[in-house]
Write a protein that holds these residues in place. Structure first.
Motif: not given
Length: 579
Positions: A193-200, A204-207, A309-315, A324-329
């Motif tokens: 029904s829904y998909l949540v990318g918690c894959d770091g 892959t989900v984000r890509k 340490v990296h600083h990134r934020l998914a658009l 997206l959640a966690g490090d994927a986001a």
């Protein structure tokens, strides 16, 4: 209705699966690994009180077996630790107390100031109590193991199915669900029904969703060691700025782990120079000798590593039915901020919204609010860290910062770092969703101001539950809206009497008419709230409204806004069958 697909079985993905399962939402958890997680003692997590409370509420008991830090100590260049007296009054905030949160222990803050120029001695400690409970610190593999155990203890394979050794290869979605294709041990198409990318961070989900992940690489680098040793401050965490040892020129932190272990981090100079085993051993020996005497104490080195340490934020954090959640986001972690905790806050924010959507249907406004609230909060944290970084990490160390910013400025920077580690201030405090799209368009009639700002986490006060038992407010979070009446004096009455007296009959009727299932609680007192204040609390513990007295129409408006307006009516047949 199809299950929710969670991609990634790290701590964030496991926590989300556990949270959804407890809300009776079925989950397919896609796990790339084929074996148990590697036990790395140098890979640890820090849990502040709100994160620890979430895990305990979900039945993950590992936090209950971990003692919080008993204090926090900062030291500067010329100090010798063995000369700093340890005053118990400054290190311990008092005996265990339910008001101090999940761990039950108060913390202490001890800040040792600089010695005068040319003087090798240290000044006396200056101690101050820490108002919030101290963080917990434990190896990540222990938390992962505990989360898997909590899922297994549920004993319901229809709720959570873990598929190991499989990786998402493609995805497609329509108005009714998401399809993902996997390769590996179980190569097939899965329907959810829904998909949540918690894959770091390499999600892959984000890509596959085509979401950009801008930011900065290698904001900070730390050499890390986990070891067993007796250090001069058992149970305390330490921040040592610019220690006088030639192998170290910036900053060292030491944080206690369970079973007499320590994690020590050395801030590395800018650049990508390799940290050789010999160079790391010199750091270990110089540090232990500097802290404990002229030669290092006996120790056992258990694990090492380099943490970048990296600083990134998914658009975007939501694309249709995918999230997206966690490090994927997001990625953050400089100056004491904790990216893992932000991942748990993602879970706390998203789980109840997905549950509402799965069981009853939900508006786009509710699902969009996940990105608006969480991306806004993490973005603010990243901005605060990026703004502070040039000052705290200025060339020439803290002395240069003090000269160029203001006299005594270094002490403020130590405080800033301490707040980041302890979970306070702009770098560490829990988020406030003060611009949430789930707030009413205008303040409803009868709104009042209490000690908690709208959108902030509520205070963990004692409340009387429907069965008459007295529990902590945090224990009732996670499942439904809460309405809390502030009614001094009700504790001396039997609940069967006061439920039929005063405001309660009208309030109970107003609660029964709300558009979402809501639990009615009563508390003797709440910070800053006068008698007969009515609080509306979201399932994730953030304050949605504070009203003066029983105002059914205003309460309805606030509850309707909290669900995103007019949610879709009617639950699917599968959802109705599970309720």
């Amino acid at each position: 209705m199809d299950p929710v697909i969670v991609a990634g079985a790290g701590p964030v993905g496991l926590t989300l699966a556990l949270a959804l399962a407890r809300l009776e939402v079925p989950v397919i958890l896609l796990d790339e690994s084929t074996e148990a997680e590697e036990s790395r003692l140098a890979r640890t997590v820090v849990l502040r009180p709100d994160a620890a409370a979430l895990l305990e509420r979900l039945g993950c008991r590992v936090t209950a077996r971990t003692r919080p830090w008993t204090g926090w100590r900062t030291m500067r260049r010329r100090q010798l630790v063995r000369q700093v007296p340890l005053t118990p009054g400054g290190l311990f905030g008092g005996p265990p107390s339910p008001e101090r949160g999940t761990g039950g222990w108060g913390g202490g803050l001890t800040e040792a100031m600089d010695a005068p120029e040319g003087d090798g001695s240290a000044s006396e400690d200056e101690s101050a109590p820490v108002s919030a409970p101290s963080p917990l610190h434990l190896p990540q593999h222990e938390l992962t193991r505990a989360l898997r155990g909590s899922l297994a203890a549920m004993g319901d394979e229809d709720l959570v199915r873990i598929v190991s050794g499989t990786r998402i290869d493609d995805l497609e979605q329509d108005d009714h669900g998401v399809g993902v294709r996997t390769r590996g041990a179980q190569a097939t198409w899965w329907r959810g029904s829904y998909l949540v990318g918690c894959d770091g961070p390499r999600s892959t989900v984000r890509k596959l969703l085509g979401v950009r992940f801008p930011g900065r690489t290698a904001v900070e680098r730390h050499a890390v060691a986990a070891l067993r040793a007796e250090l001069p401050w058992p149970g305390e965490a330490l921040l040592h700025r610019s220690p006088p040892w030639r192998s170290i020129d910036a900053e060292v932190t030491a944080k206690p782990l369970p079973h007499g272990l320590w994690r020590i981090d050395w801030l590395l100079p800018p650049g990508r120079d390799l940290v050789t085993p010999d160079a790391l051993m010199v750091r270990v020996r110089d540090t232990l000798a500097g802290w404990c005497g002229e030669s290092e104490p006996p120790y056992e080195l258990l694990d090492t590593g380099v943490h970048t340490v990296h600083h990134r934020l998914a658009l975007r954090w939501r694309v249709g039915r995918a999230f997206l959640a966690g490090d994927a986001a997001h990625l953050l972690g400089a100056l004491g901020t904790q990216g893992f905790e932000e991942g748990l806050r993602d879970v706390d924010n998203l789980a109840w919204k997905l549950s509402l959507a799965w069981h009853h249907g939900a508006s786009d406004a509710l699902l969009d609010s996940y990105q608006a609230e969480r991306r806004g909060a993490v973005g603010a944290r990243l901005r605060a860290a990026d703004q502070a970084l040039p000052l705290v990490r200025a060339a020439g160390g803290w002395h240069a910062v003090r000269r160029t910013v203001r006299p005594g400025g270094a002490r403020g920077h130590d405080t800033l770092l301490t707040e980041g580690h302890l979970g306070r201030g702009p770098l560490g405090a829990p988020p406030v969703y003060d611009r949430s799209p789930l707030a009413p368009a205008a303040p409803p009639d009868g709104s009042v101001t209490v000690g908690t700002a709208l959108g902030a986490p509520v205070a963990d006060v004692p409340v009387t539950a429907p069965d008459g038992s007295v529990v902590r407010l945090r224990e009732r979070l996670g499942r439904e809206l809460l309405v809390v009446l502030v009614a001094p004096g009700t504790g001396v009455w039997d609940r069967r009497h006061w439920m039929r007296a005063g405001l309660m009959p009208r309030l109970a009727a107003a609660v029964a008419a709300l558009p979402l299932r809501t639990e009615l609680l009563v508390t003797e007192a709440y910070p800053g709230a006068p008698a007969h204040t009515v609080l509306l609390v979201r399932p994730d513990g953030h304050l949605a409204a504070a009203l003066s007295g029983v105002r059914p129409s205003a309460l309805y408006v606030c509850a309707d806004a909290a669900r995103g307006g007019n949610a879709a009516r009617g639950a699917p047949a599968e959802a109705s069958a599970r309720r």
